[in-house]
Design a protein around this motif. Structure first.
Motif, PDB file in Angstrom:
ATOM      1  N   PHE A  68      -3.150  -5.767   0.334  1.00  0.00           N
ATOM      2  CA  PHE A  68      -1.727  -5.423   0.266  1.00  0.00           C
ATOM      3  C   PHE A  68      -0.907  -6.250   1.247  1.00  0.00           C
ATOM      4  O   PHE A  68       0.216  -6.678   0.932  1.00  0.00           O
ATOM      5  CB  PHE A  68      -1.519  -3.932   0.542  1.00  0.00           C
ATOM      6  N   GLU A  69      -1.441  -6.464   2.442  1.00  0.00           N
ATOM      7  CA  GLU A  69      -0.707  -7.251   3.438  1.00  0.00           C
ATOM      8  C   GLU A  69      -0.535  -8.699   2.972  1.00  0.00           C
ATOM      9  O   GLU A  69       0.535  -9.296   3.155  1.00  0.00           O
ATOM     10  CB  GLU A  69      -1.430  -7.198   4.784  1.00  0.00           C
ATOM     11  N   THR A  70      -1.584  -9.254   2.357  1.00  0.00           N
ATOM     12  CA  THR A  70      -1.476 -10.613   1.823  1.00  0.00           C
ATOM     13  C   THR A  70      -0.479 -10.646   0.661  1.00  0.00           C
ATOM     14  O   THR A  70       0.324 -11.587   0.533  1.00  0.00           O
ATOM     15  CB  THR A  70      -2.842 -11.128   1.348  1.00  0.00           C
TER      16      THR A  70
ATOM     17  N   ARG B   7      11.296   0.801   6.040  1.00  0.00           N
ATOM     18  CA  ARG B   7      11.667  -0.376   5.243  1.00  0.00           C
ATOM     19  C   ARG B   7      12.028   0.003   3.806  1.00  0.00           C
ATOM     20  O   ARG B   7      12.939  -0.579   3.212  1.00  0.00           O
ATOM     21  CB  ARG B   7      10.502  -1.373   5.254  1.00  0.00           C
ATOM     22  N   VAL B   8      11.298   0.977   3.242  1.00  0.00           N
ATOM     23  CA  VAL B   8      11.548   1.365   1.835  1.00  0.00           C
ATOM     24  C   VAL B   8      12.363   2.657   1.740  1.00  0.00           C
ATOM     25  O   VAL B   8      12.471   3.250   0.679  1.00  0.00           O
ATOM     26  CB  VAL B   8      10.225   1.508   1.049  1.00  0.00           C
ATOM     27  N   HIS B   9      12.909   3.096   2.879  1.00  0.00           N
ATOM     28  CA  HIS B   9      13.783   4.280   2.921  1.00  0.00           C
ATOM     29  C   HIS B   9      13.066   5.546   2.433  1.00  0.00           C
ATOM     30  O   HIS B   9      13.661   6.380   1.744  1.00  0.00           O
ATOM     31  CB  HIS B   9      15.057   4.052   2.102  1.00  0.00           C
ATOM     32  N   ASP B  10      11.781   5.664   2.807  1.00  0.00           N
ATOM     33  CA  ASP B  10      11.009   6.855   2.457  1.00  0.00           C
ATOM     34  C   ASP B  10      11.110   7.845   3.623  1.00  0.00           C
ATOM     35  O   ASP B  10      10.259   7.881   4.511  1.00  0.00           O
ATOM     36  CB  ASP B  10       9.549   6.487   2.192  1.00  0.00           C
ATOM     37  N   THR B  11      12.169   8.650   3.619  1.00  0.00           N
ATOM     38  CA  THR B  11      12.421   9.540   4.755  1.00  0.00           C
ATOM     39  C   THR B  11      11.367  10.642   4.875  1.00  0.00           C
ATOM     40  O   THR B  11      11.093  11.114   5.986  1.00  0.00           O
ATOM     41  CB  THR B  11      13.823  10.169   4.645  1.00  0.00           C
ATOM     42  N   ASP B  12      10.777  11.060   3.764  1.00  0.00           N
ATOM     43  CA  ASP B  12       9.730  12.084   3.827  1.00  0.00           C
ATOM     44  C   ASP B  12       8.533  11.577   4.617  1.00  0.00           C
ATOM     45  O   ASP B  12       7.978  12.296   5.461  1.00  0.00           O
ATOM     46  CB  ASP B  12       9.287  12.495   2.419  1.00  0.00           C
TER      47      ASP B  12
ATOM     48  N   GLU C  57       7.601  -2.570  -3.736  1.00  0.00           N
ATOM     49  CA  GLU C  57       6.494  -1.803  -4.306  1.00  0.00           C
ATOM     50  C   GLU C  57       5.227  -1.955  -3.465  1.00  0.00           C
ATOM     51  O   GLU C  57       4.492  -0.988  -3.257  1.00  0.00           O
ATOM     52  CB  GLU C  57       6.239  -2.240  -5.751  1.00  0.00           C
ATOM     53  N   ILE C  58       4.982  -3.148  -2.978  1.00  0.00           N
ATOM     54  CA  ILE C  58       3.812  -3.379  -2.122  1.00  0.00           C
ATOM     55  C   ILE C  58       3.966  -2.631  -0.803  1.00  0.00           C
ATOM     56  O   ILE C  58       2.999  -2.070  -0.271  1.00  0.00           O
ATOM     57  CB  ILE C  58       3.609  -4.890  -1.875  1.00  0.00           C
ATOM     58  N   SER C  59       5.170  -2.608  -0.285  1.00  0.00           N
ATOM     59  CA  SER C  59       5.424  -1.875   0.959  1.00  0.00           C
ATOM     60  C   SER C  59       5.116  -0.390   0.786  1.00  0.00           C
ATOM     61  O   SER C  59       4.574   0.258   1.687  1.00  0.00           O
ATOM     62  CB  SER C  59       6.879  -2.063   1.408  1.00  0.00           C
ATOM     63  N   LYS C  60       5.435   0.153  -0.383  1.00  0.00           N
ATOM     64  CA  LYS C  60       5.101   1.554  -0.672  1.00  0.00           C
ATOM     65  C   LYS C  60       3.589   1.761  -0.675  1.00  0.00           C
ATOM     66  O   LYS C  60       3.080   2.784  -0.196  1.00  0.00           O
ATOM     67  CB  LYS C  60       5.684   1.966  -2.023  1.00  0.00           C
ATOM     68  N   ASP C  61       2.859   0.775  -1.219  1.00  0.00           N
ATOM     69  CA  ASP C  61       1.391   0.846  -1.200  1.00  0.00           C
ATOM     70  C   ASP C  61       0.884   0.867   0.248  1.00  0.00           C
ATOM     71  O   ASP C  61      -0.042   1.618   0.591  1.00  0.00           O
ATOM     72  CB  ASP C  61       0.785  -0.355  -1.928  1.00  0.00           C
ATOM     73  N   LEU C  62       1.487   0.040   1.092  1.00  0.00           N
ATOM     74  CA  LEU C  62       1.061  -0.030   2.490  1.00  0.00           C
ATOM     75  C   LEU C  62       1.389   1.253   3.244  1.00  0.00           C
ATOM     76  O   LEU C  62       0.614   1.675   4.115  1.00  0.00           O
ATOM     77  CB  LEU C  62       1.709  -1.236   3.180  1.00  0.00           C
TER      78      LEU C  62
END
Length: 213
Positions: A58-60, A114-119, A76-81
């Motif tokens: 995922f980082e790559t 970064r992805v605004h996932d406040t939860d 989407e990758i950031s969400k995976d991370l």
């Protein structure tokens, strides 16, 4: 083709096709194809519980997406991370590896922001505070609980606000700051009266009685 095998839970075969896509994408210097292939490999590794291999892929993938200015794919990758960093952090926490756990919770927190996932941000603040409290680092625990409270207030989430105020009260009580502990439990009672929640009212009232005594 790889996605079809993922849906069949055949992650070994799915990985094979993701690798084939990666090889072709590298040969033709197709950055989007590389990013998606690494993302696919990360998902396959995560599905078979290889969290660190998933993290590396995922980082790559994120590096490639950033390199190609592929904002939607990077998101989407950031969400995976976010998901994988949290899994690793929890595992280290359960193993008693506090420092490593904190490192991965901080990584999770950065990606969640970064992805605004406040939860997820709220969860990370709470989990980091728990680690600091267990280690007796009350100042740090309170700092992160304050951040947990702030984001819960911004989200207008009464349940999480109640959790934050209760935990702040507990930490202040352990630190010997009874006045602050009472103040935070008073905030819990105020929210409980607004909702209203009889169980929360009873719990807060009992806690206040114990602190006053």
């Amino acid at each position: 083709m790889a996605t079809d095998f993922e849906q069949l839970n055949d992650f070994e075969t799915a990985s094979y096709f993701h690798k084939r896509c990666l090889d072709v994408s590298i040969e033709f210097k197709y950055v989007e194809g590389q990013a998606l292939a690494f993302k696919g490999l990360g998902i396959c590794e995560e599905k078979v519980f290889n969290k660190f291999e998933a993290q590396a892929n995922f980082e790559t993938a994120l590096e490639k997406a950033t390199e190609g200015n592929l904002d939607n794919i990077a998101r989407e990758i950031s969400k995976d991370l976010v998901r994988v960093y949290q899994l690793i952090a929890i595992e280290y926490d359960e193993q008693g590896e506090a420092e490593l756990s904190l490192q991965f919770f901080e990584k999770c927190l950065e990606m969640a922001h970064r992805v605004h996932d406040t939860d997820k941000e709220a969860e990370c603040y709470q989990q980091i505070a728990n680690i600091y409290e267990r280690n007796g680092e009350m100042d740090n625990a309170i700092d992160y609980l304050q951040k947990f409270l702030e984001i819960s207030i911004e989200a207008k989430n009464n349940e999480k606000q109640t959790q934050a105020y209760k935990r702040l009260s507990e930490c202040e009580s352990k630190r010997g700051n009874t006045a602050k502990a009472i103040e935070y439990l008073g905030a819990v009672l105020k929210i409980a009266n607004t909702i209203p929640s009889r169980s929360a009212q009873a719990e807060a009232t009992l806690g206040l009685g114990l602190l006053y005594n």
